[in-house]
Design a protein around this motif. Sequence first.
Motif, PDB file in Angstrom:
ATOM      1  N   GLY A 168       0.795  -1.223   0.000  1.00 23.68           N
ATOM      2  CA  GLY A 168       0.000   0.000   0.000  1.00 23.68           C
ATOM      3  C   GLY A 168       0.823   1.266   0.000  1.00 23.68           C
ATOM      4  O   GLY A 168       0.344   2.328  -0.411  1.00 23.68           O
ATOM      5  N   LEU A 169       2.075   1.174   0.441  1.00 25.86           N
ATOM      6  CA  LEU A 169       2.932   2.354   0.502  1.00 25.86           C
ATOM      7  C   LEU A 169       3.549   2.711  -0.849  1.00 25.86           C
ATOM      8  O   LEU A 169       4.132   3.774  -1.004  1.00 25.86           O
ATOM      9  N   ARG A 170       3.407   1.832  -1.825  1.00 21.58           N
ATOM     10  CA  ARG A 170       4.013   2.090  -3.130  1.00 21.58           C
ATOM     11  C   ARG A 170       3.494   3.373  -3.772  1.00 21.58           C
ATOM     12  O   ARG A 170       4.181   4.010  -4.557  1.00 21.58           O
ATOM     13  N   ASP A 171       2.250   3.733  -3.455  1.00 24.39           N
ATOM     14  CA  ASP A 171       1.644   4.907  -4.091  1.00 24.39           C
ATOM     15  C   ASP A 171       2.233   6.221  -3.608  1.00 24.39           C
ATOM     16  O   ASP A 171       2.081   7.249  -4.269  1.00 24.39           O
ATOM     17  N   VAL A 172       2.891   6.218  -2.444  1.00 19.75           N
ATOM     18  CA  VAL A 172       3.346   7.494  -1.876  1.00 19.75           C
ATOM     19  C   VAL A 172       4.849   7.544  -1.629  1.00 19.75           C
ATOM     20  O   VAL A 172       5.359   8.554  -1.142  1.00 19.75           O
ATOM     21  N   MET A 173       5.574   6.480  -1.938  1.00 15.74           N
ATOM     22  CA  MET A 173       7.012   6.525  -1.705  1.00 15.74           C
ATOM     23  C   MET A 173       7.760   5.791  -2.813  1.00 15.74           C
ATOM     24  O   MET A 173       7.267   4.812  -3.373  1.00 15.74           O
ATOM     25  N   THR A 174       8.933   6.288  -3.118  1.00 13.09           N
ATOM     26  CA  THR A 174       9.765   5.698  -4.169  1.00 13.09           C
ATOM     27  C   THR A 174      10.770   4.704  -3.612  1.00 13.09           C
ATOM     28  O   THR A 174      11.472   4.042  -4.375  1.00 13.09           O
ATOM     29  N   SER A 175      10.841   4.615  -2.285  1.00  8.90           N
ATOM     30  CA  SER A 175      11.848   3.752  -1.651  1.00  8.90           C
ATOM     31  C   SER A 175      11.203   2.572  -0.931  1.00  8.90           C
ATOM     32  O   SER A 175      11.693   2.125   0.096  1.00  8.90           O
ATOM     33  N   GLU A 176      10.086   2.080  -1.466  1.00  8.46           N
ATOM     34  CA  GLU A 176       9.392   0.959  -0.835  1.00  8.46           C
ATOM     35  C   GLU A 176      10.298  -0.271  -0.755  1.00  8.46           C
ATOM     36  O   GLU A 176      10.271  -1.025   0.220  1.00  8.46           O
ATOM     37  N   ALA A 177      11.124  -0.474  -1.790  1.00 10.63           N
ATOM     38  CA  ALA A 177      12.048  -1.612  -1.782  1.00 10.63           C
ATOM     39  C   ALA A 177      13.074  -1.461  -0.651  1.00 10.63           C
ATOM     40  O   ALA A 177      13.438  -2.446   0.004  1.00 10.63           O
ATOM     41  N   GLU A 178      13.532  -0.234  -0.420  1.00 10.58           N
ATOM     42  CA  GLU A 178      14.478   0.013   0.673  1.00 10.58           C
ATOM     43  C   GLU A 178      13.819  -0.276   2.011  1.00 10.58           C
ATOM     44  O   GLU A 178      14.461  -0.797   2.933  1.00 10.58           O
ATOM     45  N   LEU A 179      12.539   0.064   2.126  1.00  6.55           N
ATOM     46  CA  LEU A 179      11.819  -0.190   3.369  1.00  6.55           C
ATOM     47  C   LEU A 179      11.696  -1.692   3.615  1.00  6.55           C
ATOM     48  O   LEU A 179      11.885  -2.162   4.745  1.00  6.55           O
ATOM     49  N   ARG A 180      11.390  -2.446   2.568  1.00  7.28           N
ATOM     50  CA  ARG A 180      11.327  -3.901   2.698  1.00  7.28           C
ATOM     51  C   ARG A 180      12.673  -4.461   3.156  1.00  7.28           C
ATOM     52  O   ARG A 180      12.735  -5.335   4.035  1.00  7.28           O
ATOM     53  N   ASP A 181      13.739  -3.962   2.561  1.00  9.49           N
ATOM     54  CA  ASP A 181      15.075  -4.435   2.925  1.00  9.49           C
ATOM     55  C   ASP A 181      15.387  -4.094   4.377  1.00  9.49           C
ATOM     56  O   ASP A 181      15.972  -4.900   5.108  1.00  9.49           O
ATOM     57  N   LEU A 182      14.979  -2.891   4.816  1.00 11.18           N
ATOM     58  CA  LEU A 182      15.217  -2.466   6.185  1.00 11.18           C
ATOM     59  C   LEU A 182      14.503  -3.387   7.162  1.00 11.18           C
ATOM     60  O   LEU A 182      15.075  -3.822   8.172  1.00 11.18           O
ATOM     61  N   PHE A 183      13.265  -3.720   6.865  1.00 10.76           N
ATOM     62  CA  PHE A 183      12.523  -4.631   7.741  1.00 10.76           C
ATOM     63  C   PHE A 183      13.103  -6.036   7.709  1.00 10.76           C
ATOM     64  O   PHE A 183      13.034  -6.762   8.706  1.00 10.76           O
ATOM     65  N   SER A 184      13.677  -6.434   6.576  1.00 11.95           N
ATOM     66  CA  SER A 184      14.273  -7.778   6.495  1.00 11.95           C
ATOM     67  C   SER A 184      15.446  -7.909   7.455  1.00 11.95           C
ATOM     68  O   SER A 184      15.804  -9.015   7.868  1.00 11.95           O
ATOM     69  N   ARG A 185      16.048  -6.787   7.800  1.00 13.07           N
ATOM     70  CA  ARG A 185      17.163  -6.780   8.753  1.00 13.07           C
ATOM     71  C   ARG A 185      16.710  -6.378  10.148  1.00 13.07           C
ATOM     72  O   ARG A 185      17.511  -6.092  11.025  1.00 13.07           O
ATOM     73  N   GLY A 186      15.388  -6.368  10.335  1.00  8.72           N
ATOM     74  CA  GLY A 186      14.822  -5.897  11.588  1.00  8.72           C
ATOM     75  C   GLY A 186      14.880  -6.907  12.719  1.00  8.72           C
ATOM     76  O   GLY A 186      15.556  -7.937  12.641  1.00  8.72           O
ATOM     77  N   THR A 187      14.109  -6.608  13.765  1.00 10.14           N
ATOM     78  CA  THR A 187      14.121  -7.391  15.000  1.00 10.14           C
ATOM     79  C   THR A 187      12.708  -7.851  15.324  1.00 10.14           C
ATOM     80  O   THR A 187      11.757  -7.085  15.211  1.00 10.14           O
ATOM     81  N   ASP A 188      12.561  -9.105  15.727  1.00 12.72           N
ATOM     82  CA  ASP A 188      11.263  -9.607  16.189  1.00 12.72           C
ATOM     83  C   ASP A 188      11.121  -9.317  17.673  1.00 12.72           C
ATOM     84  O   ASP A 188      11.996  -9.671  18.477  1.00 12.72           O
ATOM     85  N   LEU A 189      10.021  -8.663  18.023  1.00 13.88           N
ATOM     86  CA  LEU A 189       9.774  -8.292  19.409  1.00 13.88           C
ATOM     87  C   LEU A 189       8.427  -8.825  19.866  1.00 13.88           C
ATOM     88  O   LEU A 189       7.523  -9.056  19.054  1.00 13.88           O
ATOM     89  N   ALA A 190       8.291  -8.999  21.172  1.00 10.89           N
ATOM     90  CA  ALA A 190       7.027  -9.440  21.753  1.00 10.89           C
ATOM     91  C   ALA A 190       6.273  -8.232  22.287  1.00 10.89           C
ATOM     92  O   ALA A 190       6.867  -7.289  22.824  1.00 10.89           O
ATOM     93  N   MET A 191       4.950  -8.257  22.117  1.00  6.82           N
ATOM     94  CA  MET A 191       4.090  -7.208  22.660  1.00  6.82           C
ATOM     95  C   MET A 191       2.979  -7.850  23.474  1.00  6.82           C
ATOM     96  O   MET A 191       2.665  -9.030  23.308  1.00  6.82           O
TER      97      MET A 191
END
Length: 214
Positions: free
Chosen positions: A125-148
Amino acid sequence: RLLLDRRIAVAFLTKGAIPERFLKLFARKPHWVNAQIGVTTLDGPVSTTIEPNAAPPEIRVCNVERLVQSGIRTMVRLDPLIPFLTDTDESLSPLLDRVARAGAKAIALNYLFLRSALRGKLLLGLRDVMTSEAELRDLFSRGTDLAMYRGRHRIRALPADYRKANYTRITSLAASHGLRTHLCGCKNSDITSDRCQIAGLPPTEPPDLFSVSS
């Protein structure tokens, strides 16, 4: 009204338009009300895309202004911040300036996190408003799993070093506008143990000064 008349403090968080009747009600007992207003951008198209059913940003800022003028403790929530879109200085500077002029003194910071069931749909859904959606996906791929919620839910958060560095940058930017920042530990448990204060703080008005309406 029923809660306030019975000396029960009210705390709320909204991204909607607050009806006039509520603003007038809260103004009668300002020390017993805690308000948090969510607003992450002043950009209309971006706001409509990421929060399609929320009130327009200016309406939310007007909420802040009216609440502050009534003496109500009001915090602005920059939640969720989205990398490369709403967390840039270019996006944040006018927003911080506007909420500061509205009378806000504090803001809460939280970055976007993803639940597994919604991850793909949200990023798409973010593709419509940002040109760096692929960068965001990559950033999350290196992210951290947390408990809530006491471990009942798992989320994917952005890398801790990314969040730390940018929270520091945004805190400095906010300070230049006379705003202090608060970081929520509910969504950043690997960084801080502080809590979001959505439930508000104890009333500042002594109970014996409280006038119960008939």
